[in-house]
Scaffold this active site. Structure first.
Site, PDB file in Angstrom:
ATOM      1  N   TYR A   1       0.845  -1.188   0.000  1.00 16.94           N
ATOM      2  CA  TYR A   1       0.000   0.000   0.000  1.00 16.94           C
ATOM      3  C   TYR A   1       0.893   1.256   0.000  1.00 16.94           C
TER       4      TYR A   1
ATOM      5  N   ARG B   1       1.494  -0.064  11.387  1.00 15.00           N
ATOM      6  CA  ARG B   1       1.672  -1.447  10.921  1.00 15.00           C
ATOM      7  C   ARG B   1       2.851  -1.490   9.956  1.00 15.00           C
TER       8      ARG B   1
ATOM      9  N   CYS C   1     -11.046 -20.981  13.358  1.00 19.30           N
ATOM     10  CA  CYS C   1     -10.784 -20.589  11.966  1.00 19.30           C
ATOM     11  C   CYS C   1      -9.832 -21.613  11.357  1.00 19.30           C
TER      12      CYS C   1
ATOM     13  N   CYS D   1      -9.087 -21.230   5.672  1.00 13.67           N
ATOM     14  CA  CYS D   1      -9.396 -21.637   4.289  1.00 13.67           C
ATOM     15  C   CYS D   1      -9.531 -20.433   3.354  1.00 13.67           C
TER      16      CYS D   1
ATOM     17  N   ASP E   1     -25.860 -41.094  11.202  1.00 15.15           N
ATOM     18  CA  ASP E   1     -24.891 -41.258  10.103  1.00 15.15           C
ATOM     19  C   ASP E   1     -24.537 -42.720   9.929  1.00 15.15           C
TER      20      ASP E   1
ATOM     21  N   GLN F   1     -17.361 -35.865   4.433  1.00 13.79           N
ATOM     22  CA  GLN F   1     -16.144 -35.710   3.619  1.00 13.79           C
ATOM     23  C   GLN F   1     -15.031 -34.938   4.342  1.00 13.79           C
TER      24      GLN F   1
ATOM     25  N   GLY G   1     -24.735 -31.408  -0.161  1.00  9.14           N
ATOM     26  CA  GLY G   1     -24.493 -32.109  -1.419  1.00  9.14           C
ATOM     27  C   GLY G   1     -25.714 -32.851  -1.907  1.00  9.14           C
TER      28      GLY G   1
ATOM     29  N   GLU H   1     -20.679 -27.584  -7.841  1.00  9.33           N
ATOM     30  CA  GLU H   1     -20.062 -26.454  -7.143  1.00  9.33           C
ATOM     31  C   GLU H   1     -20.313 -26.454  -5.646  1.00  9.33           C
TER      32      GLU H   1
ATOM     33  N   ALA I   1     -17.925 -26.872   1.420  1.00  8.17           N
ATOM     34  CA  ALA I   1     -18.411 -26.832   2.800  1.00  8.17           C
ATOM     35  C   ALA I   1     -19.010 -25.465   3.131  1.00  8.17           C
TER      36      ALA I   1
HETATM   37  P1  FAD Z   1     -20.950 -35.069   3.134  1.00 13.10           P
HETATM   38  O1  FAD Z   1     -19.778 -34.433   3.750  1.00 13.10           O
HETATM   39  O2  FAD Z   1     -20.727 -35.941   1.960  1.00 13.10           O
HETATM   40  O3  FAD Z   1     -21.700 -35.898   4.268  1.00 13.10           O
HETATM   41  C1  FAD Z   1     -22.762 -36.769   4.007  1.00 13.10           C
HETATM   42  C2  FAD Z   1     -22.912 -37.747   5.157  1.00 13.10           C
HETATM   43  O4  FAD Z   1     -24.115 -38.471   5.000  1.00 13.10           O
HETATM   44  C3  FAD Z   1     -21.806 -38.786   5.255  1.00 13.10           C
HETATM   45  O5  FAD Z   1     -21.239 -38.762   6.552  1.00 13.10           O
HETATM   46  C4  FAD Z   1     -22.508 -40.115   4.985  1.00 13.10           C
HETATM   47  O6  FAD Z   1     -21.960 -41.172   5.754  1.00 13.10           O
HETATM   48  C5  FAD Z   1     -23.928 -39.806   5.440  1.00 13.10           C
HETATM   49  N1  FAD Z   1     -24.959 -40.624   4.816  1.00 13.10           N
HETATM   50  C6  FAD Z   1     -25.221 -40.794   3.497  1.00 13.10           C
HETATM   51  N2  FAD Z   1     -26.319 -41.585   3.348  1.00 13.10           N
HETATM   52  C7  FAD Z   1     -26.738 -41.914   4.588  1.00 13.10           C
HETATM   53  C8  FAD Z   1     -27.828 -42.686   5.088  1.00 13.10           C
HETATM   54  N3  FAD Z   1     -28.721 -43.256   4.283  1.00 13.10           N
HETATM   55  N4  FAD Z   1     -27.958 -42.825   6.415  1.00 13.10           N
HETATM   56  C9  FAD Z   1     -27.085 -42.246   7.260  1.00 13.10           C
HETATM   57  N5  FAD Z   1     -26.040 -41.491   6.841  1.00 13.10           N
HETATM   58  C10 FAD Z   1     -25.887 -41.327   5.518  1.00 13.10           C
HETATM   59  N6  FAD Z   1     -14.853 -28.167   0.925  1.00 13.10           N
HETATM   60  C11 FAD Z   1     -14.450 -26.949   1.203  1.00 13.10           C
HETATM   61  O7  FAD Z   1     -15.296 -26.054   1.317  1.00 13.10           O
HETATM   62  N7  FAD Z   1     -13.145 -26.654   1.388  1.00 13.10           N
HETATM   63  C12 FAD Z   1     -12.190 -27.583   1.292  1.00 13.10           C
HETATM   64  O8  FAD Z   1     -11.005 -27.283   1.448  1.00 13.10           O
HETATM   65  C13 FAD Z   1     -12.576 -28.905   0.998  1.00 13.10           C
HETATM   66  N8  FAD Z   1     -11.656 -29.866   0.880  1.00 13.10           N
HETATM   67  C14 FAD Z   1     -12.056 -31.119   0.588  1.00 13.10           C
HETATM   68  C15 FAD Z   1     -11.094 -32.101   0.455  1.00 13.10           C
HETATM   69  C16 FAD Z   1     -11.467 -33.394   0.164  1.00 13.10           C
HETATM   70  C17 FAD Z   1     -10.408 -34.435   0.010  1.00 13.10           C
HETATM   71  C18 FAD Z   1     -12.845 -33.713  -0.002  1.00 13.10           C
HETATM   72  C19 FAD Z   1     -13.265 -35.114  -0.315  1.00 13.10           C
HETATM   73  C20 FAD Z   1     -13.800 -32.739   0.115  1.00 13.10           C
HETATM   74  C21 FAD Z   1     -13.417 -31.436   0.392  1.00 13.10           C
HETATM   75  N9  FAD Z   1     -14.338 -30.404   0.492  1.00 13.10           N
HETATM   76  C22 FAD Z   1     -13.940 -29.154   0.807  1.00 13.10           C
HETATM   77  C23 FAD Z   1     -15.744 -30.620   0.176  1.00 13.10           C
HETATM   78  C24 FAD Z   1     -16.614 -30.717   1.435  1.00 13.10           C
HETATM   79  O9  FAD Z   1     -16.077 -31.670   2.303  1.00 13.10           O
HETATM   80  C25 FAD Z   1     -18.028 -31.052   1.020  1.00 13.10           C
HETATM   81  O10 FAD Z   1     -18.534 -30.030   0.216  1.00 13.10           O
HETATM   82  C26 FAD Z   1     -18.930 -31.214   2.228  1.00 13.10           C
HETATM   83  O11 FAD Z   1     -18.448 -32.253   3.036  1.00 13.10           O
HETATM   84  C27 FAD Z   1     -20.366 -31.533   1.810  1.00 13.10           C
HETATM   85  O12 FAD Z   1     -21.107 -31.688   2.978  1.00 13.10           O
HETATM   86  P2  FAD Z   1     -22.413 -32.558   3.075  1.00 13.10           P
HETATM   87  O13 FAD Z   1     -22.794 -32.550   4.501  1.00 13.10           O
HETATM   88  O14 FAD Z   1     -23.403 -32.107   2.087  1.00 13.10           O
HETATM   89  O15 FAD Z   1     -22.013 -34.019   2.623  1.00 13.10           O
HETATM   90  P1  NAP Z   2     -14.981 -30.099  -9.023  1.00 15.77           P
HETATM   91  O1  NAP Z   2     -14.218 -28.974  -8.465  1.00 15.77           O
HETATM   92  O2  NAP Z   2     -16.272 -29.832  -9.665  1.00 15.77           O
HETATM   93  O3  NAP Z   2     -14.015 -30.821 -10.084  1.00 15.77           O
HETATM   94  C1  NAP Z   2     -14.388 -31.921 -10.789  1.00 15.77           C
HETATM   95  C2  NAP Z   2     -13.343 -32.227 -11.874  1.00 15.77           C
HETATM   96  O4  NAP Z   2     -13.768 -33.346 -12.598  1.00 15.77           O
HETATM   97  C3  NAP Z   2     -13.115 -31.122 -12.844  1.00 15.77           C
HETATM   98  O5  NAP Z   2     -11.730 -31.033 -13.109  1.00 15.77           O
HETATM   99  C4  NAP Z   2     -13.879 -31.545 -14.087  1.00 15.77           C
HETATM  100  O6  NAP Z   2     -13.157 -30.957 -15.114  1.00 15.77           O
HETATM  101  C5  NAP Z   2     -13.814 -33.066 -13.996  1.00 15.77           C
HETATM  102  N1  NAP Z   2     -14.994 -33.752 -14.510  1.00 15.77           N
HETATM  103  C6  NAP Z   2     -16.303 -33.427 -14.366  1.00 15.77           C
HETATM  104  N2  NAP Z   2     -17.089 -34.330 -14.954  1.00 15.77           N
HETATM  105  C7  NAP Z   2     -16.278 -35.265 -15.491  1.00 15.77           C
HETATM  106  C8  NAP Z   2     -16.511 -36.455 -16.231  1.00 15.77           C
HETATM  107  N3  NAP Z   2     -17.736 -36.876 -16.543  1.00 15.77           N
HETATM  108  N4  NAP Z   2     -15.439 -37.171 -16.631  1.00 15.77           N
HETATM  109  C9  NAP Z   2     -14.194 -36.762 -16.342  1.00 15.77           C
HETATM  110  N5  NAP Z   2     -13.920 -35.649 -15.644  1.00 15.77           N
HETATM  111  C10 NAP Z   2     -14.955 -34.899 -15.227  1.00 15.77           C
HETATM  112  O7  NAP Z   2     -15.261 -31.183  -7.932  1.00 15.77           O
HETATM  113  P2  NAP Z   2     -14.321 -31.930  -6.887  1.00 15.77           P
HETATM  114  O8  NAP Z   2     -12.886 -31.803  -7.216  1.00 15.77           O
HETATM  115  O9  NAP Z   2     -14.910 -33.275  -6.803  1.00 15.77           O
HETATM  116  O10 NAP Z   2     -14.575 -31.177  -5.553  1.00 15.77           O
HETATM  117  C11 NAP Z   2     -15.876 -31.189  -4.952  1.00 15.77           C
HETATM  118  C12 NAP Z   2     -16.130 -29.923  -4.213  1.00 15.77           C
HETATM  119  O11 NAP Z   2     -15.305 -29.858  -3.074  1.00 15.77           O
HETATM  120  C13 NAP Z   2     -15.818 -28.734  -5.080  1.00 15.77           C
HETATM  121  O12 NAP Z   2     -16.939 -27.911  -5.196  1.00 15.77           O
HETATM  122  C14 NAP Z   2     -14.709 -28.044  -4.395  1.00 15.77           C
HETATM  123  O13 NAP Z   2     -14.921 -26.647  -4.345  1.00 15.77           O
HETATM  124  C15 NAP Z   2     -14.711 -28.606  -2.988  1.00 15.77           C
HETATM  125  N6  NAP Z   2     -13.303 -28.684  -2.601  1.00 15.77           N
HETATM  126  C16 NAP Z   2     -12.684 -27.540  -2.284  1.00 15.77           C
HETATM  127  C17 NAP Z   2     -11.354 -27.548  -1.973  1.00 15.77           C
HETATM  128  C18 NAP Z   2     -10.646 -26.288  -1.611  1.00 15.77           C
HETATM  129  O14 NAP Z   2      -9.455 -26.320  -1.356  1.00 15.77           O
HETATM  130  N7  NAP Z   2     -11.294 -25.164  -1.528  1.00 15.77           N
HETATM  131  C19 NAP Z   2     -10.654 -28.741  -1.994  1.00 15.77           C
HETATM  132  C20 NAP Z   2     -11.331 -29.905  -2.315  1.00 15.77           C
HETATM  133  C21 NAP Z   2     -12.652 -29.854  -2.638  1.00 15.77           C
HETATM  134  P3  NAP Z   2     -13.349 -31.233 -16.663  1.00 15.77           P
HETATM  135  O15 NAP Z   2     -14.829 -31.288 -16.841  1.00 15.77           O
HETATM  136  O16 NAP Z   2     -12.676 -30.103 -17.356  1.00 15.77           O
HETATM  137  O17 NAP Z   2     -12.640 -32.513 -16.904  1.00 15.77           O
HETATM  138 FE1  SF4 Z   3     -11.237 -18.610   8.758  1.00 14.41          FE
HETATM  139 FE2  SF4 Z   3     -12.146 -19.806   6.542  1.00 14.41          FE
HETATM  140 FE3  SF4 Z   3     -13.800 -18.477   8.188  1.00 14.41          FE
HETATM  141 FE4  SF4 Z   3     -12.070 -17.136   6.668  1.00 14.41          FE
HETATM  142  S1  SF4 Z   3     -13.764 -18.383   5.930  1.00 14.41           S
HETATM  143  S2  SF4 Z   3     -12.514 -16.792   8.824  1.00 14.41           S
HETATM  144  S3  SF4 Z   3     -10.335 -18.499   6.761  1.00 14.41           S
HETATM  145  S4  SF4 Z   3     -12.644 -20.354   8.654  1.00 14.41           S
END
Ligand code: FAD
Ligand code: NAP
Ligand code: SF4
Length: 678
Positions: A170, A218, A338, A341, A408, A416, A655, A661, A664
Site C-alpha cells: 500500500y 503497521r 478458523c 481456508c 450417520d 467428507q 451435497g 459447485e 463446505a
Molecule cells: P458429506 O460431507 O458428503 O456428508 C454426508 C454424510 O451423510 C456422510 O457422513 C454419509 O456417511 C452420510 N450418509 C449418506 N447416506 C446416509 C444414510 N442413508 N444414512 C445415514 N447417513 C448417511 N470443501 C471446502 O469447502 N473446502 C475444502 O477445502 C474442501 N476440501 C475437501 C477435500 C477433500 C479431500 C474432499 C473429499 C472434500 C473437500 N471439500 C472441501 C468438500 C466438502 O467436504 C463437502 O462439500 C462437504 O463435506 C459436503 O457436505 P455434506 O454434509 O453435504 O455431505
Molecule cells: P470439481 O471442483 O467440480 O471438479 C471436478 C473435476 O472433474 C473437474 O476437473 C472436471 O473438469 C472433472 N470432470 C467433471 N465431470 C467429469 C466427467 N464426466 N469425466 C471426467 N472428468 C470430469 O469437484 P471436486 O474436485 O470433486 O470437488 C468437490 C467440491 O469440493 C468442489 O466444489 C470443491 O470446491 C470442494 N473442494 C474444495 C477444496 C478447496 O481447497 N477449496 C478442496 C477440495 C474440494 P473437466 O470437466 O474439465 O474434466
Molecule cells: Fe477462517 Fe475460513 Fe472463516 Fe475465513 S472463511 S474466517 S479463513 S474459517
C-alpha cells in the site's frame, strides 16, 4: 476466572500510560465490505459489538480511506462521514466500555483500482489494475494532510485510536522500497529519504491528535520481496516510528504481490511470531504479532515466549466472536476455530462480488440478518448425514430448542471432512470436527452412528421433520476399462485402502484432484506442522534476515518419487476453480514437485497399457500404473426419493441438495439458514 490461570499472559492487562487494554488479544483489521453494503454501518456496529461482548481487548476496524484516491470502500474525510462512524464506536463502547476500538487508515496507493491512483513513482504493481500517477511535492503534502484530517475525524467520531498501515504494498510501503520508489528528491533515493513519508505521516498525525489517543503503525517486518527491505532498515524504521509518536507497532508479513503464503491453512500456526520477537527487542513500545494464531493456547505460547506484547486475531474473530470469552471461561472446546481456508473471507474480499463472511460461521457479518433464536414450538427432527451440512443443521436447530436426532452411516461424524483432514496442509479441519462433537454434547443432540437410515426407519419413529443431508456419490465416468484394477476412487486413495503405483494419472483437476495430487506427491512432515519445513519449502530465511526475508533463498521442495499427471477436459489452465487467494499456492507447490498438468484431454479408455486419451485432438497414451478418478460428484438422494414415495415430508441440504459447485461453505451456510427458520 479459569482463563486468567490457564492463560496468564493473555489475560494480563496492558498499560499504555493514558489508557489500558484489558487483555492481550485484539481483533485485527479486515475489510468486510460492510462499509459499502446497504445499511452497512448499522450492520458493522452489531458485528463489532458482538466481538466486544465476546471479550476481545481491542478491535481494529477494516481499512478506511482518508481520501477518494486511496481506493477503499469506506472513507472518512468529512464530518458527515464521521457521523456514520459514530454508530460503530457507540455500539462497541455500549457493549463493553473497557474495549478499545481503533480505526485503521488505509491508503492502498498503487493497488487502489482506480485510474487516478497515486504512488511515489509511476510503477505498476504486479497485482494492480492501473499504473499510478507519481505524486509531486504538493501531492505528497496533500496526502499527509488527508491522513491527518482522517485521524482527527476518527478521534471526533469516538474511536480510541487509529492504526496506520505502512505495509503490504500500500501507499506508505511503496515509499520504502527501492523498486517502487524511483524518486530522487527528498522523498526518495537514500534510505532516510525513502523512510521520510511514513514517518512524517505518523509525526503529523500525532501532533494533531495529541498524546491521549492510541496510535498504531503497521510495519512489514518481512515484506517477502526479492530485494525488499533489509533487517537494519526495518529496525531503523520501527525506531523512527516510535520516536514519531506511535504507542504500538504492529508487525505485518508480506506484500500482497509476494509469492509466499502467510495466512493460508498450509502455513504453520504462529509461523511469523519469531520475527516480531526479534523486532520487539529493539523497540520500547509494545508490539503486536499476527498470522495463523487461531487458538488461545497459541496466543498464550507466543506471549509467554516474549515474542509479542499483543496478539492479533482477525479471521478467528469471524469464525467465533466469543473466542476470548470462551478461553476466559475454560470453554476452549466450544471454540469454532478458523481453519484458514479463506473461502468466505479473503476470497470474497478479493473477488469483489460477495459479502465477506466465514465458512464455519455464516453469521459473521450477518449479525443483524441471521440469528438463531429460541423456537416457540420445539419439534422432533431427524437429520440424516453428519457431514458439514447435517452437523450445521443439527447444531443450529438444537441450539434453538428443537429435539434433534443426528444419524450417520459411518463410524464418526464429519462426512467428507474426514477425507479433507487427511490431506497434508488441511490439518485444521480436525478442529471443525472437534467443535461439532462438542456442540452435539452441549445441545443434547442424539447421535446415532453406524446407522444407515432408510425411509422405513424414519417413518417408524414418527419425526416431525426429516432433513436429508446424505451428501454425494463420486462421479464415475462412463469409459471403457473404468473397472480395470488400476482405476481407484479418490476415497480409496485418501483412506489408504488401496496401494497407489509410481506412475499416476489423476482424472479431474478440481479441489479434490489437487488435494489428491498433494497427498500422493507428499513426503515427510507436513509443512503446516513444522515452521522449518515451511520456511524451506517457501524460501524464507527467518534467522539470517536477507532483504525481504527471501532474497537469494531458493525454495526447496522435494521432487516426488512418483510421476504424477493431473488431467482435465477443459482447455483452460488447471486450478482455475481453486480459491482465489490460495489456488496459486497449490499450483506452485505441485509444479515444484514435478506434477505435470494437462488440459484439453478427451478420455478414451483404460487398459493394461495405461490411460488412452486425445489431447487437443492428438492421441496420447499416459503409461501409468494407477488412474485416480476425481471427476466430480452427484447428489446422493435415494433416501429422499424413498421418503417422497412413502409420503414423508423431508428437506434436502448440502451435497444431497445440489452437488455441482458444492463446498463446505455452501453446505454450512444453507443448512444454518434453513435451521434458523424451522
Ligand atoms: P458429506 O460431507 O458428503 O456428508 C454426508 C454424510 O451423510 C456422510 O457422513 C454419509 O456417511 C452420510 N450418509 C449418506 N447416506 C446416509 C444414510 N442413508 N444414512 C445415514 N447417513 C448417511 N470443501 C471446502 O469447502 N473446502 C475444502 O477445502 C474442501 N476440501 C475437501 C477435500 C477433500 C479431500 C474432499 C473429499 C472434500 C473437500 N471439500 C472441501 C468438500 C466438502 O467436504 C463437502 O462439500 C462437504 O463435506 C459436503 O457436505 P455434506 O454434509 O453435504 O455431505
Ligand atoms: P470439481 O471442483 O467440480 O471438479 C471436478 C473435476 O472433474 C473437474 O476437473 C472436471 O473438469 C472433472 N470432470 C467433471 N465431470 C467429469 C466427467 N464426466 N469425466 C471426467 N472428468 C470430469 O469437484 P471436486 O474436485 O470433486 O470437488 C468437490 C467440491 O469440493 C468442489 O466444489 C470443491 O470446491 C470442494 N473442494 C474444495 C477444496 C478447496 O481447497 N477449496 C478442496 C477440495 C474440494 P473437466 O470437466 O474439465 O474434466
Ligand atoms: Fe477462517 Fe475460513 Fe472463516 Fe475465513 S472463511 S474466517 S479463513 S474459517
Amino acid at each position: 476466572m479459569i482463563g486468567t490461570t490457564r492463560y496468564p499472559h493473555v489475560f494480563s492487562p496492558l498499560d499504555l500510560g493514558f489508557t489500558r487494554l484489558k487483555n492481550r488479544i485484539l481483533m485485527g483489521s479486515m475489510h468486510t465490505g460492510l462499509e459499502e453494503a446497504e445499511n452497512g454501518y448499522a450492520r458493522m456496529a452489531e458485528y463489532f459489538a458482538e466481538r466486544a461482548r465476546g471479550g476481545v481487548g481491542m478491535i481494529i476496524t477494516g481499512g478506511i480511506a482518508p481520501n477518494p484516491e486511496a481506493g477503499v470502500g469506506g472513507k472518512l474525510s468529512t464530518p458527515a462521514e464521521a457521523e456514520q462512524h459514530r454508530t460503530v464506536t457507540r455500539a462497541v463502547h455500549a457493549a463493553d466500555a473497557d474495549v478499545k476500538i481503533v480505526m485503521q487508515i488505509l491508503h492502498t496507493g498503487p493497488l487502489a483500482g482506480t485510474p487516478d491512483c497515486v504512488a511515489p513513482s509511476a510503477v505498476k504493481s504486479r497485482i494492480g489494475r492501473f499504473t499510478p500517477m507519481a505524486l509531486d511535492e504538493d501531492g505528497i503534502e496533500k496526502q499527509i494532510a488527508d491522513f491527518v484530517n482522517c485521524a482527527v475525524l476518527a478521534q471526533q467520531a469516538g474511536y480510541d485510536g487509529v492504526e496506520i498501515i505502512g505495509s503490504a504494498g500500500y501507499l506508505l510501503s511503496t515509499f520504502l522500497v527501492e523498486k517502487t520508489n524511483l524518486r530522487t528528491d527528498r522523498w526518495g533515493g537514500s534510505w532516510p529519504n525513502r523512510m521520510r513519508f511514513p514517518v512524517e505521516v505518523l509525526r503529523r498525525v500525532r501532533e494533531a491528535v495529541g498524546p491521549r489517543f492510541i496510535l498504531i503503525f503497521r510495519i512489514a517486518a518481512m515484506d517477502m520481496l526479492d530485494g525488499g527491505l533489509a533487517w537494519d532498515e526495518i529496525v531503523e524504521l520501527a525506531q523512527a516510528i516510535e520516536a514519531a509518536g506511535a504507542n504500538i507497532i504492529s508487525t505485518h508479513f508480506c506484500w500482497h504481490e509476494a509469492p509466499v503464503p502467510t495466512i493460508a491453512t498450509m502455513v504453520p500456526r504462529a509461523a511469523f511470531a519469531g520475527v516480531t520477537g526479534q523486532l520487539r527487542k529493539v523497540v520500547g513500545v509494545p508490539v503486536i504479532t499476527s498470522n495463523r494464531i487461531n487458538m488461545p493456547a497459541v496466543a498464550e505460547a507466543v506471549l509467554a515466549r516474549g515474542d509479542a506484547d499483543l496478539v492479533s486475531m482477525a479471521r478467528p474473530m469471524l469464525a467465533d466472536p466469543q473466542i476470548v470469552l470462551k478461553a476466559l471461561q475454560g470453554r476452549e472446546d466450544e471454540i469454532n476455530t478458523c481453519i484458514a481456508c479463506n473461502q468466505a473471507c479473503l476470497d470474497h474480499t478479493f473477488g469483489g462480488r460477495l459479502q465477506v463472511s466465514c465458512l464455519v460461521n455464516p453469521r459473521a457479518c450477518n449479525e443483524t440478518l441471521l440469528n438463531y433464536l429460541p423456537t416457540a414450538s420445539p419439534k422432533r427432527i431427524a437429520v440424516v448425514g453428519a457431514g458439514p451440512a447435517g452437523l450445521a443443521y443439527a447444531t443450529v436447530a438444537a441450539q434453538r430448542g428443537h429435539r434433534v436426532t443426528l444419524i450417520d452411516a459411518g463410524p464418526e461424524i464429519g462426512g467428507q471432512f474426514n477425507l479433507a483432514k487427511r490431506i497434508p496442509g488441511k490439518e485444521e479441519f480436525h478442529e471443525t470436527l472437534r467443535y461439532y462433537r462438542r456442540m452435539i454434547e452441549l445441545h443434547g443432540i442424539t447421535l446415532r452412528l453406524n446407522t444407515r437410515a432408510d425411509a422405513a426407519l424414519l417413518q417408524a419413529e414418527g419425526f416431525d421433520d426429516v432433513v436429508v443431508a446424505t451428501g454425494i456419490a463420486p462421479r464415475t465416468p462412463d469409459l471403457p476399462g473404468i473397472n480395470h484394477p488400476k482405476v481407484l476412487s479418490y476415497i480409496d486413495v485418501i483412506l489408504g485402502r488401496k496401494p497407489v503405483g509410481q506412475r499416476v494419472a489423476i482424472m479431474g483437476a478440481g479441489g479434490i484432484g489437487f488435494d489428491v495430487a498433494e497427498l500422493v506427491t507428499h513426503q515427510g512432515t507436513s509443512a503446516a506442522l513444522d515452521i522449518a519445513v515451511f520456511a524451506r519449502e517457501w524460501g524464507i530465511d527467518f534467522e539470517g534476515h536477507p532483504r525481504g526475508g527471501v532474497t537469494g533463498v531458493t525454495p526447496q521442495v522435494a521432487k516426488s518419487d512418483r510421476h504424477v499427471t493431473l488431467l482435465q477436459r477443459k482447455a483452460d489452465a488447471l486450478g482455475k476453480t481453486l480459491g482465489r487467494t490460495t489456488g496459486w499456492t497449490h499450483r506452485l507447490t505441485l509444479n515444484r514437485r514435478g506434477v505435470q498438468m494437462v488440459g484439453g484431454v478427451e478420455y478414451l479408455g483404460i487398459d493394461d497399457a495405461g490411460l488412452h486419451t486425445r489431447v487437443n485432438g492428438e492421441p496420447r497414451l499416459f503409461e501409468v500404473d494407477t488412474v485416480i478418478v476425481c471427476a466430480g460428484q452427484t447428489p446422493l438422494r435415494s433416501l429422499f426419493d424413498d421418503l417422497q414415495k412413502a409420503g414423508v415430508k423431508a428437506s434436502l441440504v448440502g451435497g444431497a441438495f445440489e452437488a455441482a459447485e458444492l463446498d463446505a461453505k455452501r453446505a454450512i451456510d444453507q443448512a444454518s439458514r434453513l435451521a434458523a427458520e424451522v
